[in-house]
Design a protein around this motif. Sequence first.
Motif, PDB file in Angstrom:
ATOM      1  N   LYS A  73      40.936 -71.559 -41.601  1.00  0.00           N
ATOM      2  CA  LYS A  73      41.790 -72.380 -40.744  1.00  0.00           C
ATOM      3  C   LYS A  73      43.212 -72.337 -41.268  1.00  0.00           C
ATOM      4  O   LYS A  73      43.442 -72.180 -42.463  1.00  0.00           O
ATOM      5  N   SER A 121      35.561 -75.141 -27.369  1.00  0.00           N
ATOM      6  CA  SER A 121      35.758 -74.809 -28.780  1.00  0.00           C
ATOM      7  C   SER A 121      34.527 -75.086 -29.646  1.00  0.00           C
ATOM      8  O   SER A 121      34.596 -74.958 -30.866  1.00  0.00           O
ATOM      9  N   ARG A 157      31.654 -73.481 -30.215  1.00  0.00           N
ATOM     10  CA  ARG A 157      31.124 -72.376 -31.026  1.00  0.00           C
ATOM     11  C   ARG A 157      31.980 -72.141 -32.264  1.00  0.00           C
ATOM     12  O   ARG A 157      31.466 -71.957 -33.383  1.00  0.00           O
ATOM     13  N   GLN A 158      33.287 -72.144 -32.097  1.00  0.00           N
ATOM     14  CA  GLN A 158      34.174 -71.932 -33.246  1.00  0.00           C
ATOM     15  C   GLN A 158      34.052 -73.078 -34.246  1.00  0.00           C
ATOM     16  O   GLN A 158      34.051 -72.857 -35.461  1.00  0.00           O
ATOM     17  N   ASP A 199      30.952 -72.623 -36.361  1.00  0.00           N
ATOM     18  CA  ASP A 199      31.179 -71.622 -37.402  1.00  0.00           C
ATOM     19  C   ASP A 199      31.983 -72.207 -38.554  1.00  0.00           C
ATOM     20  O   ASP A 199      31.668 -71.980 -39.731  1.00  0.00           O
ATOM     21  N   TRP A 200      33.042 -72.948 -38.236  1.00  0.00           N
ATOM     22  CA  TRP A 200      33.874 -73.544 -39.277  1.00  0.00           C
ATOM     23  C   TRP A 200      33.091 -74.534 -40.138  1.00  0.00           C
ATOM     24  O   TRP A 200      33.339 -74.662 -41.331  1.00  0.00           O
TER      25      TRP A 200
END
Length: 402
Positions: free
Chosen positions: A82, A209, A211-212, A215-216
């Motif tokens: 990020k 957002s 899915r992202q 992952d984060w």
Amino acid sequence: VIRRTPTASRSTRRSGSRAPNSGRNPRSRPRSSGRPPVCARACALARARSRARVRAPGGAEMGKCSSKEKPAQTVKHKAPAKPPKDRKNLNPADFVISKRTGEVIVKAEGSIDGEQFNIEECKDCDIFLLDNLACAFVDECENCRIYIGPTESSVMLRNCRSCDFVIACQQYRTRDCTDCKCALLCMTEPIIETSSNMQFACFDFGYFSLRQQIDWAGLRPWNNKWWMVYDFNKNQDRPNWSLLPQEQVRGLLRPEAAADGLSPEELEMDRVVPVTLGSRPRPSQESCFVVFLPDSEAYIEAFVTKADRSPDWTLARARATLLAEDRIKSLLLWTKEPKLIAQCKGREVTGVEVCGPGVWEQVQEALISTGLAAGSKVIRLIPKEETPTMAKAFFEAWKDEI
């Protein structure tokens, strides 16, 4: 009333609501012997990882799932970096929602950005935390509908009554809660303690957002243990939890109340988190068990998507884990490929079980004649006669190890 930036009241500050990056949560209660840690340490570790923008390759111990089993380990993955942020200017009031009644509160993407978040003493509110969190505490809420976005460590619910939750997290735990419904994406076994009439179902929610954010947070959509609930106060005569019908999950939240934060198009997107049966009754006793070797994420997603869209297939269970060498040998002995043992040692293996009439033959055909054929080096279909035994071992008997 829709408010996007809650302001902490004077009474909230006096009560000691915990601010981001501060010390011990004042609401944390003394631990009784034999109970797993409430996760203050896990939250601190999550914030530290967030600051460093790296994740431990093997994950961290999130707390014990039972007094008899070894603590579960969730395989954590390195997330996309990020952009750095200025933490000096963080306002503690932006990370607390306190003493609200009858309001709609939306925290949009970027407004929490991996910090800890507290919700306390709210009544009849619709709350949407549409962002990444380090950890979250929800205390003394009543008749609320709450969404908690992908959380890197743990979510703790305490003294909540008649609330509906949709949550994505590494670890989930409740204490002294009653009449609550929860739809979960949870990497470890959910834990309930001194709680009653709790209902659980699989996570089923989406926005652009998500899915992202998953992952984060280091979560895995196909490693969901939502149905493996551990009750510290198990009551054989009158169980403290049950399965919530999956068709009721879409009604737990009222996304139309958050019109400024969620568009109709987002709510109609394809699922990011596959819905699994877990321990629900199966529509067919015929099943197949597919094993995905390390570095096969694209094929896992393609297979899960196909299973979700195939009318005769039902996704029963999915799990991603590290296996000891002897278990890898047991799982793959039938392949007569010795090199696979070394290929999987110390690395994540994913298993997916699908059920339906004639499903083993249909999956075999799909692995040969569709785009999944390109993954022949990393996909193995367990022989039909060995499927019941190996699926039971992989999904039930072989516990996660540290």
